[in-house]
Design an enzyme around this catalytic site. Structure first.
Site, PDB file in Angstrom:
ATOM      1  N   HIS A  28      51.476  37.495  39.535  1.00 30.19           N
ATOM      2  CA  HIS A  28      51.616  36.029  39.569  1.00 30.19           C
ATOM      3  C   HIS A  28      51.844  35.552  41.002  1.00 30.19           C
ATOM      4  O   HIS A  28      51.301  34.530  41.426  1.00 30.19           O
ATOM      5  CB  HIS A  28      52.827  35.590  38.740  1.00 30.19           C
ATOM      6  CG  HIS A  28      52.737  35.893  37.283  1.00 30.19           C
ATOM      7  ND1 HIS A  28      53.546  36.823  36.666  1.00 30.19           N
ATOM      8  CD2 HIS A  28      51.959  35.379  36.303  1.00 30.19           C
ATOM      9  CE1 HIS A  28      53.276  36.857  35.376  1.00 30.19           C
ATOM     10  NE2 HIS A  28      52.313  35.993  35.118  1.00 30.19           N
TER      11      HIS A  28
ATOM     12  N   GLU B  11      42.058  37.856  37.794  1.00 28.65           N
ATOM     13  CA  GLU B  11      40.967  38.632  37.192  1.00 28.65           C
ATOM     14  C   GLU B  11      41.516  39.599  36.148  1.00 28.65           C
ATOM     15  O   GLU B  11      40.769  40.125  35.330  1.00 28.65           O
ATOM     16  CB  GLU B  11      40.222  39.410  38.286  1.00 28.65           C
ATOM     17  CG  GLU B  11      39.387  38.521  39.182  1.00 28.65           C
ATOM     18  CD  GLU B  11      38.577  39.304  40.194  1.00 28.65           C
ATOM     19  OE1 GLU B  11      38.799  40.524  40.346  1.00 28.65           O
ATOM     20  OE2 GLU B  11      37.715  38.678  40.846  1.00 28.65           O
TER      21      GLU B  11
END
Ligand code: AMP
Length: 283
Positions: A37, A151
């Site tokens: 994150h 991704e």
């Protein structure tokens, strides 16, 4: 960093920034933040005048037997990490302010076909509809110039990209490469469920994908042969049960039979005990 739970208030703050022609980067999350994150946050911070994040454990993207109740929620720690990452505003709404009271059910849902009928869409019915709907709602609240997605959740990324295109959202989706532990295991909030021994076992996913990538680099183009080789690597860790292992067109996510030069992706979903893990890599 401002912490805002009311959608209207968040909308107003972001509108103020827009009026001042400040660009806004946005990182939507479910919290339990880790380095993956924070990598998204670093991009959002560096590429925009303002950077906002959200933390919302979205019930709509969990199945009835999934881990909504036990999903980790270390909110204070997450706030500290976002402050350190230079976040200007954290949007952290409660479920009611997003989906309304139980007696006034939310009725608008977004299905991004055909992605919702493949891979995660099949193994987690309703999950992608929950994702696309909350992302659309967050986009309408925040109106970012750029939104950052990992991704790591490749199908989610494709769903969001397709939705942004199909519904003409006026923003740019920025994909960010997957951050991994030194073993190769993709960082995930759900790794918190794994013992250190199981984290090591879970890294077989990375080793299996790397095996196929190496074979492809050495000239193998037959997807069946790559699948057999990956199965052999997975067999070395019998406690890990794969749900799907596929090599797909990175654009359409349709299975490929031959690596023919089009961008391709290995997709893996697996269970280790009660923990579900997904990962992917370009091949
Ligand atoms: P989540 O909190 O799991 O919904 O994830 C929020 C965002 O962080 C999504 O765009 C994820 O794809 C991204 N993300 C999760 N894990 C990683 C990782 N290991 N590396 C990069 N991005 C990640």
């Amino acid at each position: 960093m401002q912490i805002i739970s009311d959608p209207r208030e968040m909308q107003k703050l972001c509108a103020t920034w827009r009026c001042q022609t400040q660009t806004l980067g946005f990182v939507p999350t479910m919290g339990a933040l880790h380095d993956g994150h924070l990598e998204l946050c670093r991009h959002a911070r560096a590429e925009n005048d303002r950077f906002a994040a959200s933390i919302f454990v979205n019930p709509a993207q969990f199945g009835p037997k999934e881990d909504l109740g036990s999903y980790p929620r270390p909110f204070e720690r997450d706030c500290d990490l976002l402050r350190e990452a230079g976040c200007d505003a954290l949007f952290a709404p409660d479920t009611e302010s997003i989906y309304g009271k139980a007696d006034f059910l939310h009725g608008t849902w977004i299905d991004v076909t055909p992605f919702d009928e493949m891979w995660e869409g099949v193994t987690r019915p309703g999950h992608l509809r929950g994702v696309s709907t909350i992302v659309a709602k967050l986009f309408n609240i925040v109106h970012p110039n750029r939104a950052y997605f990992g991704e790591k959740d490749f199908q989610q990324l494709r769903v969001v990209q397709a939705m942004v295109h199909d519904l003409n959202f006026d923003l740019e989706v920025r994909p960010v490469a997957t951050l991994r532990e030194s073993s190769g295991l993709a960082r995930s909030s759900r790794n918190a469920y794994l013992s250190s021994e199981n984290r090591q076992k879970a890294s077989v996913i990375y080793r299996a994908m790397q095996c196929a990538i190496q074979m492809a680099q050495d000239g193998e183009t037959d997807v069946k042969a790559l699948g057999v080789a990956m199965d052999e690597v997975f067999a070395s860790e019998p406690e890990l049960h794969t749900q799907y292992v596929a090599i797909v067109d990175a654009q359409t996510l349709a299975p490929m039979e031959i690596l023919d030069g089009r961008p391709a992706r290995i997709l893996v979903a697996a269970h280790l005990g009660s923990t579900r893990l997904i990962d992917n890599l370009p091949i």
